[in-house]
Design an enzyme around this catalytic site. Sequence first.
Site, PDB file in Angstrom:
ATOM      1  N   ARG A 153       0.731  -1.196   0.473  1.00 53.61           N
ATOM      2  CA  ARG A 153       0.179   0.128   0.192  1.00 53.61           C
ATOM      3  C   ARG A 153       1.132   1.450   0.171  1.00 53.61           C
ATOM      4  O   ARG A 153       1.893   1.086   1.047  1.00 53.61           O
ATOM      5  CB  ARG A 153      -0.958  -0.226   0.580  1.00 53.61           C
ATOM      6  N   HIS A 155      -6.361   1.578  -7.060  1.00 55.26           N
ATOM      7  CA  HIS A 155      -6.808   0.401  -6.167  1.00 55.26           C
ATOM      8  C   HIS A 155      -7.454  -0.939  -6.383  1.00 55.26           C
ATOM      9  O   HIS A 155      -8.991  -0.902  -5.919  1.00 55.26           O
ATOM     10  CB  HIS A 155      -8.099   1.156  -5.032  1.00 55.26           C
ATOM     11  N   GLN A 198      -9.979  -3.814  -5.059  1.00 57.43           N
ATOM     12  CA  GLN A 198     -11.075  -2.815  -4.206  1.00 57.43           C
ATOM     13  C   GLN A 198     -11.980  -2.851  -5.338  1.00 57.43           C
ATOM     14  O   GLN A 198     -13.065  -4.033  -5.198  1.00 57.43           O
ATOM     15  CB  GLN A 198     -10.870  -1.889  -3.665  1.00 57.43           C
ATOM     16  N   ASP A 206     -16.626   7.008  -2.576  1.00 53.69           N
ATOM     17  CA  ASP A 206     -16.010   7.606  -1.883  1.00 53.69           C
ATOM     18  C   ASP A 206     -16.053   8.547  -0.856  1.00 53.69           C
ATOM     19  O   ASP A 206     -16.275   9.465  -1.087  1.00 53.69           O
ATOM     20  CB  ASP A 206     -14.907   7.002  -2.764  1.00 53.69           C
ATOM     21  N   CYS A 222     -16.486   1.274  -0.696  1.00 45.57           N
ATOM     22  CA  CYS A 222     -14.681   1.151  -0.586  1.00 45.57           C
ATOM     23  C   CYS A 222     -15.132   0.833   0.741  1.00 45.57           C
ATOM     24  O   CYS A 222     -14.073  -0.020   1.467  1.00 45.57           O
ATOM     25  CB  CYS A 222     -13.907   1.161  -1.533  1.00 45.57           C
ATOM     26  N   ARG A 265     -13.745  -8.563  -0.226  1.00 44.22           N
ATOM     27  CA  ARG A 265     -12.250  -7.815  -0.529  1.00 44.22           C
ATOM     28  C   ARG A 265     -11.504  -9.259   0.020  1.00 44.22           C
ATOM     29  O   ARG A 265     -10.823  -9.772  -0.723  1.00 44.22           O
ATOM     30  CB  ARG A 265     -11.958  -7.021   0.724  1.00 44.22           C
TER      31      ARG A 265
HETATM   32  N1   CP Z   1     -11.338   0.239   1.061  1.00 43.74           N
HETATM   33  C1   CP Z   1      -9.825  -0.125   2.124  1.00 43.74           C
HETATM   34  O1   CP Z   1      -9.429  -0.424   0.869  1.00 43.74           O
HETATM   35  O2   CP Z   1     -10.126  -0.100   3.028  1.00 43.74           O
HETATM   36  P1   CP Z   1      -8.448  -0.114   4.497  1.00 43.74           P
HETATM   37  O3   CP Z   1      -7.993   1.699   3.605  1.00 43.74           O
HETATM   38  O4   CP Z   1      -9.108  -0.229   5.517  1.00 43.74           O
HETATM   39  O5   CP Z   1      -7.900  -0.949   4.011  1.00 43.74           O
HETATM   40  N1  NVA Z   2     -10.111   6.474  -1.845  1.00 44.78           N
HETATM   41  C1  NVA Z   2      -9.301   6.212  -0.850  1.00 44.78           C
HETATM   42  C2  NVA Z   2     -10.240   4.696  -0.705  1.00 44.78           C
HETATM   43  C3  NVA Z   2      -9.795   4.340   0.876  1.00 44.78           C
HETATM   44  C4  NVA Z   2      -9.681   3.129   1.192  1.00 44.78           C
HETATM   45  C5  NVA Z   2      -8.234   6.803  -0.829  1.00 44.78           C
HETATM   46  O1  NVA Z   2      -7.263   6.562  -1.220  1.00 44.78           O
HETATM   47  O2  NVA Z   2      -7.826   6.861   1.168  1.00 44.78           O
END
Ligand code: CP
Ligand code: NVA
Length: 306
Positions: free
Chosen positions: A102, A129, A132, A224, A264, A292
């Site tokens: 990440r 992502h 997701q 989102d 998400c 997920r």
């Molecule tokens: N949707 C998602 O990726 O959640 P987290 O940021 O909690 O992993």
């Molecule tokens: N768009 C959001 C998604 C979180 C799962 C971010 O990048 O923070």
Amino acid sequence: MKRDFISILDFENELDEVLDLAIRLKAKIKGGDEFRPLRGKHLGMIFEKPSLRTRVSFEIGFSHLGGTALYLSPNEIQVGKRESVYDVAKVISRYVDIIMYRAFSNEVMRELAANADVPVVNGLDDLEHPCQIMADLQTVKEHKGKLEGLKLAYLGDGNNVCNSLLLGCATVGMHLSVGCPPGYEPDAGILEKAKEIASREGLDIEVVADTIQAVKDADVIYTDTWVSMGDEAEIEQRKLVFPPFQVNSRLVSHAKPDYIFLHCLPAHRNEEVTDEIMDSEHSVVFDQAENRMWAQMAIMLRLLKP
Ligand code: CP
Ligand code: NVA
């Protein structure tokens, strides 16, 4: 040759197959069958940002398949700061069989993947992502029985989730309407690629500022956060711009009567979506969060081919 999953297009030609594998795995393991093809394998999870779903679903999912996962928090490796991206990629590849990363930057994500000797899975970056969206498509398929021909409306920020949705929906044959404020559109290169796939398949993909047009006759409504991780400096400005894009009962009245609502998560209740919609019978956000895990198990099995 090792394979990575950095963009949802890395599975462009096998997306349906991977989704079906996720659905089968879910039925099998929830039905009580043991299935441990990844016994003895190790997953390294590098996080530069916080997480609930990604961290827990990767760790528990990998252990369902018989493997062991290691969590590396934002303060530990510090990819590219404490040592070079190249060195991190080479060293961690000596310990683990697969990496979940990440990251803040898609560029660093790609550099890590290019230099790692084991598969790298994108657990979110500033551009995409993809895990997701695999879970999202699985959820739509489970609730609607199909994907092809459905219309998804995405409301809000043209962010990483929106970018991967554009590519994912076009690939599986779904129409997509993005309703977003001017200046917050999805990535131009991704939009172009999604439109190219869509035109081959005769699909409608549009980006509009009119929320009613976006939601009209939608089968799926998705939103989102207005402020993604990394965008915190813009919070005040964004809170002025985005309120007209809130998913609420007035807006959803323009969708199909049997629409489903996706997010998400994490959600900012009563900002991008009202409690009324989050908690309505249309909302499948917790099925989506669960998926997920199943989707990522299918992705990792595909990359590791045990
Ligand atoms: N949707 C998602 O990726 O959640 P987290 O940021 O909690 O992993
Ligand atoms: N768009 C959001 C998604 C979180 C799962 C971010 O990048 O923070």
